[in-house]
Design an enzyme around this catalytic site. Structure first.
Site, PDB file in Angstrom:
ATOM      1  N   CYS A 140       0.839  -1.200   0.000  1.00 15.49           N
ATOM      2  CA  CYS A 140       0.000   0.000   0.000  1.00 15.49           C
ATOM      3  C   CYS A 140       0.880   1.258   0.000  1.00 15.49           C
ATOM      4  CB  CYS A 140      -0.963  -0.035   1.179  1.00 15.49           C
ATOM      5  SG  CYS A 140      -2.330   1.144   1.060  1.00 15.49           S
ATOM      6  N   HIS A 166      -3.432  -5.700   1.102  1.00  8.86           N
ATOM      7  CA  HIS A 166      -2.710  -5.950   2.345  1.00  8.86           C
ATOM      8  C   HIS A 166      -2.632  -7.436   2.705  1.00  8.86           C
ATOM      9  CE1 HIS A 166      -2.271  -1.784   3.974  1.00  8.86           C
ATOM     10  NE2 HIS A 166      -3.227  -1.558   3.079  1.00  8.86           N
ATOM     11  N   GLU A 207      -0.670  -8.764   4.808  1.00 10.77           N
ATOM     12  CA  GLU A 207      -0.390  -8.920   6.240  1.00 10.77           C
ATOM     13  C   GLU A 207      -1.668  -8.936   7.072  1.00 10.77           C
ATOM     14  OE1 GLU A 207      -0.624  -4.403   5.929  1.00 10.77           O
ATOM     15  OE2 GLU A 207      -0.382  -6.168   4.643  1.00 10.77           O
TER      16      GLU A 207
END
EC number: 6.3.5.3
Length: 223
Positions: free
Chosen positions: A85, A194, A196
């Site tokens: 991002c 994302h 994660e």
């Protein structure tokens, strides 16, 4: 495996990135934006957020942080680097990846779970995936539209450097539905969604993002 996770003023997702590294049995090493030393890490993650408040434009100030000088030098020598991002925006501003990220085409912040297609499984961050696999991870960005000139897009496509592509409706106006790309060497990857936030199905929509951090583990072990 020791993975440095960079924190700038305004970074939001550094703790999540550290957690993802630990899920892959790695050691997360916090790196501050003013550091001049990468502390001997094997790889670096530039996480999401709003580095330096996104003043000027997203990632424009962060590229000049002392730690980024070290990251650029290490990446050019082959160290795996992942930009997520805002981190992707920083990597384009630092010229580790081509193109730029601009305001979403509908001028609204997008926050949703997003399907991606994995199109390159030979990078340092994607070896655990099957080619054309579809994964579901969160997307949250206001300036996520990937833009590049026609020659750059042709080069990315011809060299199979598009790593992830949006499936279904394009959420931000990215050219060619591009969600993530890699450099020619395959050690530097940037993506807007994302991974994660998708390492545990209990806290994310899936655990599909974990494959990126396990891929890094394989890369580091083989090095």
């Amino acid at each position: 495996m020791r993975v440095g996770v960079v924190t700038f003023p305004g970074t939001l997702d550094d703790v999540d990135a550290q957690r993802a590294v630990r899920y892959a049995d790695g050691e997360a090493v916090p790196l501050w934006h003013g550091d001049h030393d990468l502390q001997g890490v094997d790889a670096v993650i530039v996480p999401g957020g709003f580095s330096y408040g996104d003043y000027l434009r997203a990632g424009a100030i962060a590229r000049f942080a002392p730690v980024m000088r070290e990251v650029v030098e290490a990446a050019n020598k082959g160290m795996p680097v992942l930009g997520i991002c805002n981190g992707f925006q920083v990597l384009t501003e630092a010229h580790l990846l081509p193109g730029a990220l601009t305001r979403n085409h509908k001028l609204h912040f997008v926050c949703r779970d997003q399907w991606l297609r994995v199109e390159n499984t030979s990078t340092a961050w994607t070896t655990r995936y099957d080619r054309d696999a579809e994964i579901l991870v969160p997307l949250k960005s206001g300036e996520g539209g990937y833009q590049a000139d026609d020659d750059t897009l042709k080069q990315l496509e011809d060299e199979h450097r598009v790593v992830f592509r949006y499936v279904g409706e394009n959420p931000n106006g990215s050219r060619n539905d591009i969600a993530g790309i890699t450099n020619a060497r395959g050690n530097v990857v940037g993506l807007m969604p994302h991974p994660e936030h998708a390492v545990d199905a209990l806290t994310g929509p899936t655990d599909d993002g974990l494959g990126m951090f396990l891929s890094l583990l394989d890369t580091v072990v083989k090095a």
